[in-house]
Scaffold this motif. Structure first.
Motif, PDB file in Angstrom:
ATOM      1  N   UNK A  24     -45.919 -42.712   7.808  1.00 21.50           N
ATOM      2  CA  UNK A  24     -44.740 -42.332   8.578  1.00 21.50           C
ATOM      3  C   UNK A  24     -45.114 -42.148  10.045  1.00 21.50           C
ATOM      4  N   UNK A  25     -44.256 -42.683  10.912  1.00 24.26           N
ATOM      5  CA  UNK A  25     -44.502 -42.615  12.359  1.00 24.26           C
ATOM      6  C   UNK A  25     -44.085 -41.277  12.922  1.00 24.26           C
ATOM      7  N   UNK A  26     -42.886 -40.806  12.523  1.00 23.61           N
ATOM      8  CA  UNK A  26     -42.386 -39.522  13.035  1.00 23.61           C
ATOM      9  C   UNK A  26     -41.448 -38.931  11.992  1.00 23.61           C
ATOM     10  N   UNK A  27     -41.993 -38.076  11.161  1.00 19.39           N
ATOM     11  CA  UNK A  27     -41.254 -37.535  10.022  1.00 19.39           C
ATOM     12  C   UNK A  27     -40.679 -36.164  10.368  1.00 19.39           C
ATOM     13  N   UNK A  28     -39.363 -36.039  10.202  1.00 21.69           N
ATOM     14  CA  UNK A  28     -38.670 -34.760  10.393  1.00 21.69           C
ATOM     15  C   UNK A  28     -37.931 -34.413   9.111  1.00 21.69           C
ATOM     16  N   UNK A  29     -38.106 -33.186   8.648  1.00 22.09           N
ATOM     17  CA  UNK A  29     -37.431 -32.771   7.413  1.00 22.09           C
ATOM     18  C   UNK A  29     -37.324 -31.253   7.407  1.00 22.09           C
ATOM     19  N   UNK A  30     -36.124 -30.745   7.189  1.00 25.47           N
ATOM     20  CA  UNK A  30     -35.894 -29.299   7.152  1.00 25.47           C
ATOM     21  C   UNK A  30     -35.227 -28.971   5.819  1.00 25.47           C
ATOM     22  N   UNK A  31     -35.973 -28.336   4.940  1.00 25.53           N
ATOM     23  CA  UNK A  31     -35.498 -28.003   3.598  1.00 25.53           C
ATOM     24  C   UNK A  31     -35.015 -26.560   3.598  1.00 25.53           C
ATOM     25  N   UNK A  32     -33.716 -26.379   3.418  1.00 23.19           N
ATOM     26  CA  UNK A  32     -33.091 -25.060   3.478  1.00 23.19           C
ATOM     27  C   UNK A  32     -32.926 -24.461   2.081  1.00 23.19           C
ATOM     28  N   UNK A  33     -32.936 -23.143   2.037  1.00 26.98           N
ATOM     29  CA  UNK A  33     -32.685 -22.412   0.789  1.00 26.98           C
ATOM     30  C   UNK A  33     -31.381 -22.900   0.160  1.00 26.98           C
ATOM     31  N   UNK A  34     -31.399 -23.177  -1.141  1.00 28.82           N
ATOM     32  CA  UNK A  34     -30.196 -23.603  -1.858  1.00 28.82           C
ATOM     33  C   UNK A  34     -29.990 -25.102  -1.900  1.00 28.82           C
TER      34      UNK A  34
END
Length: 489
Positions: A20-30
């Motif tokens: 991956x060149x530029x991986x963004x991921x935000x895993x929120x509660x629920x």
């Protein structure tokens, strides 16, 4: 909502190569995530990144879900890791013996007297040591995953789908806060795949956060969000209600069908008997596996073998490939000859090519892609003798056909799942079999690779008179050439 895990502008490397060149991921509660994409390697790397098994030269990964736990344990002077709160089900699930070694041989699963070194399902589940407390007991896990009737069965005797359910159960016994699953529905029959969403909802109701990789047309119930990966990172994400199946991306990869044509045997279709079963019945202890089964297969026919997990498909196949000792007490004819009339095991194996995903687990660690392919000429689980220049050349042609040249010297247990499958198919084909048995042979491949595998089997059928027995729980994986069906119930 509180963030469980956040990846920001991360360059991700695995085995020294950028995935991956530029991986963004935000895993929120629920949030419960399904991750899709055209590359199986990218999907697996995404999960390995969360697990801390990938290199991030740039960017940032933080895991707030583990902060309170690790601070508390550190303060108490106890060794700890964020991994204590994670369960993971890989596609490469392994079965080990009582000495914690994976030294089984393939035939062992069909010899009841030789299974004593393996744990039962109950023992396997009981030995999981959770780092934290939680709601999952052995009884609750067995009930949820329909393992109750298997608890006292050797894990070596489980079908592929049953082993997959056991792997899910082992994860729950860790009492996870986060459960990561890599293609968890692979190997499950249609009924089990339909039930998987209900299982997932029960797991989520106990406070477990779930992230799984899957195909775009298999988003189970319970999932709230979907993300699509590419080589850059996350290409797009949706709430599940807004997710719509888009047109499949066709990759520009094909095989040299003329080369395949030159490698396949050219036999006239003589309409000979290949398989004949008369009132065949198989029992293990008190459990009836097959009951009064009758079946006849003629040369050149292409059959689909169907049946739910545990219906006896693996047992039937073990009889056809000469690995089940109960064949000698049955009315079973292979290539016109009744079993137990003086034939050797090699007489049975020689005309038959066989592929199943679990085969890769039974080769010694030093067996490279090339050696595994060449072992098909001798029907051995590995290459243990010198081969001729002609045989080496033949193997090279097959490796060229399936684009395996670059991995010829890599041990099979280190190959990608896709290359493992092509290696095993090549091993089966190199000896020019009269009968080809493919048991969930494209399992674990991404969507494109599965379509390519299906096209390849179709081309084999069109360009040869090879008899085929094809096993798959996915109707879309079955080549058009397959025109007959036998279903075990």
């Amino acid at each position: 909502m509180q963030s469980l895990l956040k990846i920001t502008s991360a360059q991700v490397l695995t085995k020294g190569k950028q995935v991956f060149e530029s991986l963004d991921f935000d895993w929120q509660e629920g949030e419960q995530w399904a991750i899709i994409g055209s590359s199986g390697a990218e999907l697996t790397t995404f999960i390995e990144t969360i697990r801390g098994n990938a290199v991030l030269p740039k960017g940032k990964l933080v895991r707030p879900f583990a902060k309170e736990y690790t601070e508390m344990k550190t303060l108490a002077g106890e060794i700890n890791s964020f991994r204590d709160l994670i369960a993971y089900v890989s596609q490469r699930y392994e079965i080990r013996n009582k000495s914690n070694q994976q030294n089984f041989y393939f035939q062992q699963r069909f010899n009841a007297s030789e299974n004593e070194d393996t744990l039962t399902v109950r023992e396997y589940l009981s030995q999981v040591e959770a780092k934290v407390s939680g709601p999952w007991t052995l009884e609750k896990v067995a009930h949820l995953l329909r393992l109750e009737y298997l608890l006292d069965k050797s894990v070596l005797l489980l079908s592929n789908g049953e082993t997959r359910r056991l792997a899910l159960g082992l994860g729950l016994m860790r009492q996870p806060r986060i459960y990561l699953m890599d293609q968890p529905m692979t190997g499950l029959d249609v009924k089990s795949r339909a039930e998987f969403g209900e299982i997932l909802k029960v797991i989520i109701s106990k406070g477990v956060q779930v992230l799984l990789t899957t195909s775009a047309n298999e988003i189970p119930e319970g999932i709230t969000h979907v993300a699509k990966l590419s080589g850059k990172g996350i290409e797009k994400s949706w709430e599940v209600a807004d997710f719509h199946l888009t047109a499949k991306h066709e990759q520009k990869l094909s095989y040299d069908w003329e080369l395949l044509d030159s490698l396949l045997p050219k036999r006239p279709n003589a309409n000979e008997e290949v398989i004949r079963l008369e009132n065949l019945s198989i029992k293990y202890g008190e459990k009836q596996i097959l009951n009064n089964l009758n079946w006849e297969v003629r040369s050149g026919e292409r059959w689909l073998l169907k049946g739910a997990n545990g219906s006896g498909k693996s047992t039937l196949i073990s009889l056809l490939i000469g690995e089940n000792p109960q064949a000698y007490s049955q009315n079973l004819w292979l290539f016109g000859r009744k079993r137990g009339t003086g034939e050797s095991i090699w007489d049975v194996k020689r005309p038959t090519g066989f592929v199943a995903p679990e085969l890769s687990r039974f080769f010694p660690a030093n067996q490279t892609c090339r050696k595994v392919i060449l072992s098909g000429l001798f029907d051995t689980m590995g290459l243990f003798k010198k081969v001729s220049a002609e045989q080496e050349n033949l193997a090279w042609k097959w490796m060229t056909l399936f684009h395996l040249e670059a991995v010829e010297n890599i041990p099979i247990n280190r190959l990608s799942l896709e290359n493992q499958r092509w290696t095993l198919l090549t091993r089966a084909l190199i000896k020019e079999p009269k009968l080809l048995i493919l048991d969930e042979a494209s399992q674990g491949m991404d969507e494109f690779q599965r379509r390519l595998f299906k096209d390849t089997v179709q081309q084999i059928c069109e360009r040869s008179s090879m008899t085929l027995v094809y096993v798959s729980h996915y109707a879309e994986d079955v080549p058009e050439a397959v025109g007959k069906v036998i279903e075990l119930r």
